[in-house]
Design a protein around this motif. Sequence first.
Motif, PDB file in Angstrom:
ATOM      1  N   ILE A   1       3.521  20.320  37.701  1.00 51.53           N
ATOM      2  CA  ILE A   1       4.560  19.777  36.811  1.00 51.53           C
ATOM      3  C   ILE A   1       4.431  20.309  35.392  1.00 51.53           C
ATOM      4  O   ILE A   1       5.393  20.276  34.634  1.00 51.53           O
ATOM      5  CB  ILE A   1       4.574  18.223  36.797  1.00 51.53           C
ATOM      6  CG1 ILE A   1       3.242  17.674  36.316  1.00 51.53           C
ATOM      7  CG2 ILE A   1       4.959  17.671  38.150  1.00 51.53           C
ATOM      8  CD1 ILE A   1       3.242  16.192  36.081  1.00 51.53           C
ATOM      9  N   THR A   2       3.246  20.775  35.008  1.00 49.22           N
ATOM     10  CA  THR A   2       3.111  21.340  33.663  1.00 49.22           C
ATOM     11  C   THR A   2       3.277  22.855  33.682  1.00 49.22           C
ATOM     12  O   THR A   2       3.229  23.512  32.649  1.00 49.22           O
ATOM     13  CB  THR A   2       1.749  20.993  33.030  1.00 49.22           C
ATOM     14  OG1 THR A   2       0.710  21.469  33.898  1.00 49.22           O
ATOM     15  CG2 THR A   2       1.599  19.509  32.810  1.00 49.22           C
TER      16      THR A   2
ATOM     17  N   ALA B   1       1.262  25.001  34.919  1.00 49.91           N
ATOM     18  CA  ALA B   1       0.006  25.747  34.903  1.00 49.91           C
ATOM     19  C   ALA B   1      -0.276  26.367  36.278  1.00 49.91           C
ATOM     20  O   ALA B   1      -0.938  27.387  36.390  1.00 49.91           O
ATOM     21  CB  ALA B   1      -1.143  24.836  34.498  1.00 49.91           C
TER      22      ALA B   1
ATOM     23  N   ILE C   1       3.686  23.568  27.083  1.00 51.38           N
ATOM     24  CA  ILE C   1       3.382  22.493  28.041  1.00 51.38           C
ATOM     25  C   ILE C   1       2.228  22.930  28.949  1.00 51.38           C
ATOM     26  O   ILE C   1       1.276  22.169  29.192  1.00 51.38           O
ATOM     27  CB  ILE C   1       4.630  22.137  28.884  1.00 51.38           C
ATOM     28  CG1 ILE C   1       5.702  21.495  28.004  1.00 51.38           C
ATOM     29  CG2 ILE C   1       4.262  21.197  30.036  1.00 51.38           C
ATOM     30  CD1 ILE C   1       7.076  21.365  28.663  1.00 51.38           C
ATOM     31  N   ALA C   2       2.301  24.168  29.432  1.00 52.44           N
ATOM     32  CA  ALA C   2       1.252  24.664  30.333  1.00 52.44           C
ATOM     33  C   ALA C   2      -0.091  24.774  29.612  1.00 52.44           C
ATOM     34  O   ALA C   2      -1.144  24.480  30.182  1.00 52.44           O
ATOM     35  CB  ALA C   2       1.660  26.018  30.898  1.00 52.44           C
TER      36      ALA C   2
ATOM     37  N   ARG D   1      -4.832  17.134  28.133  1.00 54.51           N
ATOM     38  CA  ARG D   1      -3.497  17.722  27.935  1.00 54.51           C
ATOM     39  C   ARG D   1      -2.436  16.651  28.171  1.00 54.51           C
ATOM     40  O   ARG D   1      -2.429  16.013  29.210  1.00 54.51           O
ATOM     41  CB  ARG D   1      -3.289  18.905  28.885  1.00 54.51           C
ATOM     42  CG  ARG D   1      -4.197  20.072  28.574  1.00 54.51           C
ATOM     43  CD  ARG D   1      -4.280  21.027  29.756  1.00 54.51           C
ATOM     44  NE  ARG D   1      -2.956  21.414  30.229  1.00 54.51           N
ATOM     45  CZ  ARG D   1      -2.695  21.801  31.477  1.00 54.51           C
ATOM     46  NH1 ARG D   1      -3.641  21.810  32.387  1.00 54.51           N
ATOM     47  NH2 ARG D   1      -1.487  22.176  31.811  1.00 54.51           N
ATOM     48  N   GLN D   2      -1.568  16.501  27.167  1.00 52.04           N
ATOM     49  CA  GLN D   2      -0.592  15.406  27.192  1.00 52.04           C
ATOM     50  C   GLN D   2       0.753  15.872  27.739  1.00 52.04           C
ATOM     51  O   GLN D   2       1.225  16.955  27.390  1.00 52.04           O
ATOM     52  CB  GLN D   2      -0.355  14.889  25.763  1.00 52.04           C
ATOM     53  CG  GLN D   2      -1.600  14.428  25.048  1.00 52.04           C
ATOM     54  CD  GLN D   2      -2.127  13.107  25.558  1.00 52.04           C
ATOM     55  OE1 GLN D   2      -1.379  12.319  26.147  1.00 52.04           O
ATOM     56  NE2 GLN D   2      -3.396  12.840  25.320  1.00 52.04           N
ATOM     57  N   THR D   3       1.364  15.019  28.567  1.00 52.75           N
ATOM     58  CA  THR D   3       2.733  15.298  29.019  1.00 52.75           C
ATOM     59  C   THR D   3       3.741  14.403  28.309  1.00 52.75           C
ATOM     60  O   THR D   3       4.919  14.685  28.302  1.00 52.75           O
ATOM     61  CB  THR D   3       2.891  15.048  30.529  1.00 52.75           C
ATOM     62  OG1 THR D   3       2.658  13.663  30.780  1.00 52.75           O
ATOM     63  CG2 THR D   3       1.931  15.896  31.339  1.00 52.75           C
TER      64      THR D   3
END
Lengths: 226, 273
Positions: free
Chosen positions: A8-9, A11, A61-62, B103-105
């Motif tokens: 979802i990120t 990566a 985001i990744a 790591r923040q979403t």
Amino acid sequence: MERFFGLITGAVPLPMPQNNPIDTYKALIYHRYYEVITQTMPRFCAHIDADTLREAIEKLIAQGVKSPYIWQLPEAFARYVIDETSWLQTRPFLADMLWYETTQIALWMGIDAKPPIEEFAWEKRYTLSSSARIALLKHAVFEVEREEETGAFALLLYYDFAEHEVQFMQITPFAYALLEELEGTLESALERVCALYDVELEEARPVITPLLAQWAHQGVLTPTQS
Amino acid sequence: MKGIQGCGLGLRREFLFDALASQNSPAWWEITPENWMHMPYAYREAFETIASTKPLVAHGLSLSIGSPDPLDITYLLNLKAFLDRYGITHYSEHLSFSSLHGRQTYELLPLPMTLSMATHVANKLKKVQDFLGRAVILENATYYHVPYSEMREIDFLLTVLERSGAKMLLDINNVYVNATNHHFDAKRFIDAIDSHHVAYMHVAGHTLYEEENLIIDTHGESIIDDVWALVAHTCKRIDAPIMIERDNDVPSWEEMKEEFTTLHTIVKGARGA
């Protein structure tokens, strides 16, 4: 959980065919980032084409933002732009724009208390308040119609405690130098700047007094003891 | 729950000043601590006035209770200082995670519904409660995907509550959203919850994406009739404080008050008081 988070990120690359719930979460996270970044840095983002901006946000985001406070996301985006893109090299006015918009956010979010306001006096010692920032910009980014115009622009950004807004003021290089020289009494600072500009002290003093008095009244200048 | 009763509302900056000036404000307010811990100076005086006149409940977003990461002590210190400063005793969070490896979403992500996760969350909750010196109230979150689950949501939720001793924030809209997206009976889900476990309740709007046949918990629209009906059903059985959450496309204070009046009417009708 690791794999889900990676998917979802962004990566971890999505397997084909695409998994819809994963796309839903990707879209939710992207939307959250996009909304905060474009709302807090609207003019900077307006100069980045949509696909490039999307790619940058997806990479951010990744890469991962560490702060648990979403209001610090623009700062992380600015760091990403500086460290990971060539945007500021290829379009130098964007560097000034980045400073201008991130400083506005910092001043809007970063004020803890109204600085002490005292009657202005040349004999006092002052410092530039934490509710104000100065910079020498190479582009007139503070005016929408002139934002790519090049030159030397001394700028003061400050939190206006009367209006509760972050305001800007284009100032003279002389005033900028004085704000940079705030050590000792204001009078001694003015002496040094007058020497630098080869200006008579008695000539400069009455000209700049109203501006300094205004800044002291607005909390741009904070009185100090040492 | 001591300190709050009746109907409350989520406090938003968009209507902060109008709410402050209003004669008809709710009995209590819920605030998102992450949005007020570093509040702009422009809002401080109004916030502090509200905090001094009405009970506040803090509803956090960034605890990431299900994450395998260790607790973020700096965040918890800031949170505790904020709660202490404003005398906030009630603090709620989500049964979800939002960060991994730091790591923040900034989104609420679904947890694997497993016994080991229930134990993990319960153990972590106890540490948070010890650290904050307060009970943590846990909300049933929405989820659009269930990774690696071996239990139904209701069993997972009740196991976490039982193992942690935490009270529940029952989000009625979340039950509706999950029931619709994952095809279960919302009323049966609510009826399975021991009313004594519920500290307070949420109701909110959501967004239907017809093409995807999916409801997203956006908190960005008015509450629909089906959710109001579920509120009425719930309030007949569970006598806990209830409030409206609105986070996106926040309407004017006048519009917000209209929806709040609807809530009041439905709750009163359901409880006969």
